[in-house]
Design an enzyme around this catalytic site. Structure first.
Site, PDB file in Angstrom:
ATOM      1  N   HIS A 193     -15.868 -34.430 -29.136  1.00  0.00           N
ATOM      2  CA  HIS A 193     -16.450 -35.007 -27.917  1.00  0.00           C
ATOM      3  C   HIS A 193     -15.523 -36.063 -27.309  1.00  0.00           C
ATOM      4  CE1 HIS A 193     -20.241 -36.171 -25.600  1.00  0.00           C
ATOM      5  NE2 HIS A 193     -19.372 -37.122 -25.267  1.00  0.00           N
TER       6      HIS A 193
ATOM      7  N   HIS B 207     -13.840 -36.875 -23.241  1.00  0.00           N
ATOM      8  CA  HIS B 207     -13.692 -36.458 -21.836  1.00  0.00           C
ATOM      9  C   HIS B 207     -12.218 -36.568 -21.476  1.00  0.00           C
ATOM     10  CE1 HIS B 207     -18.089 -36.714 -21.067  1.00  0.00           C
ATOM     11  NE2 HIS B 207     -18.001 -37.511 -22.121  1.00  0.00           N
TER      12      HIS B 207
ATOM     13  N   HIS C 170     -24.651 -33.584 -23.076  1.00  0.00           N
ATOM     14  CA  HIS C 170     -25.011 -34.962 -23.409  1.00  0.00           C
ATOM     15  C   HIS C 170     -26.548 -35.055 -23.372  1.00  0.00           C
ATOM     16  CE1 HIS C 170     -20.870 -35.796 -22.370  1.00  0.00           C
ATOM     17  NE2 HIS C 170     -20.997 -37.063 -22.691  1.00  0.00           N
TER      18      HIS C 170
ATOM     19  N   GLU D  60     -28.615 -40.263 -25.136  1.00  0.00           N
ATOM     20  CA  GLU D  60     -27.679 -41.382 -25.054  1.00  0.00           C
ATOM     21  C   GLU D  60     -28.323 -42.445 -24.139  1.00  0.00           C
ATOM     22  OE1 GLU D  60     -24.214 -40.752 -22.637  1.00  0.00           O
ATOM     23  OE2 GLU D  60     -23.029 -42.327 -23.613  1.00  0.00           O
TER      24      GLU D  60
ATOM     25  N   ASP E  49     -15.229 -40.223 -27.274  1.00  0.00           N
ATOM     26  CA  ASP E  49     -15.859 -40.198 -25.946  1.00  0.00           C
ATOM     27  C   ASP E  49     -14.878 -40.492 -24.792  1.00  0.00           C
ATOM     28  OD1 ASP E  49     -18.030 -39.633 -24.366  1.00  0.00           O
ATOM     29  OD2 ASP E  49     -19.140 -41.473 -24.789  1.00  0.00           O
ATOM     30  N   ASP E  50     -14.532 -41.757 -24.581  1.00  0.00           N
ATOM     31  CA  ASP E  50     -13.624 -42.151 -23.490  1.00  0.00           C
ATOM     32  C   ASP E  50     -12.776 -43.317 -24.014  1.00  0.00           C
ATOM     33  OD1 ASP E  50     -15.014 -40.611 -21.137  1.00  0.00           O
ATOM     34  OD2 ASP E  50     -16.633 -41.708 -22.124  1.00  0.00           O
TER      35      ASP E  50
HETATM   36  N1  ADE Z   1     -18.921 -39.093 -18.791  1.00  0.00           N
HETATM   37  C1  ADE Z   1     -17.924 -39.727 -19.419  1.00  0.00           C
HETATM   38  N2  ADE Z   1     -18.393 -40.435 -20.466  1.00  0.00           N
HETATM   39  C2  ADE Z   1     -19.733 -40.228 -20.507  1.00  0.00           C
HETATM   40  C3  ADE Z   1     -20.779 -40.667 -21.352  1.00  0.00           C
HETATM   41  N3  ADE Z   1     -20.566 -41.470 -22.395  1.00  0.00           N
HETATM   42  N4  ADE Z   1     -22.024 -40.263 -21.077  1.00  0.00           N
HETATM   43  C4  ADE Z   1     -22.254 -39.452 -20.036  1.00  0.00           C
HETATM   44  N5  ADE Z   1     -21.317 -39.004 -19.215  1.00  0.00           N
HETATM   45  C5  ADE Z   1     -20.052 -39.380 -19.449  1.00  0.00           C
HETATM   46 ZN    ZN Z   2     -19.427 -38.185 -23.483  1.00  0.00          ZN
END
Ligand code: ADE
Ligand code: ZN
Length: 326
Positions: free
Chosen positions: A8, A10, A188, A191, A269-270
């Protein structure tokens, strides 16, 4: 350092401020310095603002080379942390916003995957991802594009963005198209919305994994259902704390979900938004959740087994984990 696998992340969320600067310069694009923080991270103050900054930073990406460099850069950094496999969510709508066509952005990402494999031996795959807050029609259009443009690296379909405002059931048509085209599905959920959002996803979409899913812990019947269906949770602890889903690691339900029998995995994630990397996520699991190296390797194996890769790739990766151990 143990071998790692990521399910996971992006792709647009791997763009570091330093690479963003470099790309903005060569594309002659201005951006606001306000979004850049210390140590190559981005600045934002809550989830919706994070999504805005993310969209803003992605605006520098204007051609296949930019996508190639971003993909290659992330895989190169990951390989140095002993990541052997990474599934990256890629958003055709973010590319389209900057005038980059569907084929062009994929061509760049695919080149980045090939170059990183040649140099570092890491495997990369792509999950075509729709954005909830762009609306169901856009997501359906993305699914249609994915269904008529197959590629061995494009193995999944997913959904990100504003979960609370756009429930999963609105995206049934898109998932039907993607699923019928042979793409494995995730979304997703759980969350920024509670268990009802996860129920909505598993009752209406053909998903075998859930991105995050951590708030499932609030409903024991849901946790039982996730265990019963063998659904994998793509857990991103660093992201959850950075975005304030939980106040601290002690409150994070990773261990409770694991003890209940859920298939839990670890992802970033990011990374530059949450000042994290895969090495940090594994370190968090060690320090805060008390996982041993043996247990971390089990997590890596679970990620590989529940990845969307084909069986030959999975056994090659599992062999690599064994070799790392030897
Ligand atoms: N897009 C990028 N990061 C995200 C996240 N943590 N939750 C939902 N959409 C996303
Ligand atoms: Zn995500």
């Amino acid at each position: 350092m143990v071998a790692k696998a990521e399910l996971h992340v992006h792709l647009e969320g791997t763009l570091t401020p330093s690479l963003m600067r470099e790309i903005a310069k060569r594309n002659n694009i201005q951006f606001s310095e306000d979004i850049i923080g210390p140590n190559d991270t981005f600045l934002w103050n809550d989830f919706l603002h994070f999504l805005e900054v993310y969209d803003q930073a992605s605006m520098v990406l204007r051609n296949a080379q930019d996508y190639r460099d971003m993909t290659y850069g992330y895989l190169a950094r990951s390989a140095k942390e002993k990541v052997i496999y990474t599934e990256m969510m890629i958003s055709p709508d973010h590319a389209a916003m900057c005038g980059v066509g569907y084929e062009e952005h994929l061509e760049g990402a695919i080149a980045g995957i090939n170059d990183a494999r040649k140099e570092f031996g890491i495997e990369g795959r792509l999950i075509i991802t729709g954005v909830r807050h762009f609306g169901p029609e856009k997501v359906t259009a993305v699914a249609k594009k994915a269904s008529v443009n197959p590629h061995p690296y494009i193995i999944g379909f997913g959904l990100g963005g504003d979960e609370a405002g756009f429930p999963a059931s609105q995206f049934k048509e898109a998932y039907e198209i993607a699923h019928n085209a042979g793409l494995a599905c995730t979304t997703h959920a759980g969350e920024f919305a509670g268990p009802e959002s996860v129920w909505d996803a598993i009752n209406h979409l053909p998903v075998v994994r859930i991105g995050h899913g951590v708030r499932s812990i609030e409903d024991p019947t849901l946790v039982e259902e996730l265990v019963h269906r063998g659904i994998t949770l793509e857990v991103c602890p660093g992201s959850n704390i950075a975005l304030g889903v939980y106040p601290d690691f002690a409150s994070h339900p990773f261990l409770k979900l694991r003890e209940a029998g859920c298939k839990v995995t670890l992802s970033s994630d990011d990374p530059p938004y949450f000042a994290t990397t895969m090495a940090r996520e594994y370190q968090i699991a060690k320090e805060h959740f008390g996982l041993s190296d043996v247990e971390l390797i089990e997590i890596t194996k679970a990620s590989i087994t529940n990845s969307f890769a084909d069986e030959v790739t999975k056994s090659m990766l599992l062999n690599k984990v064994r070799l790392h151990l030897a």
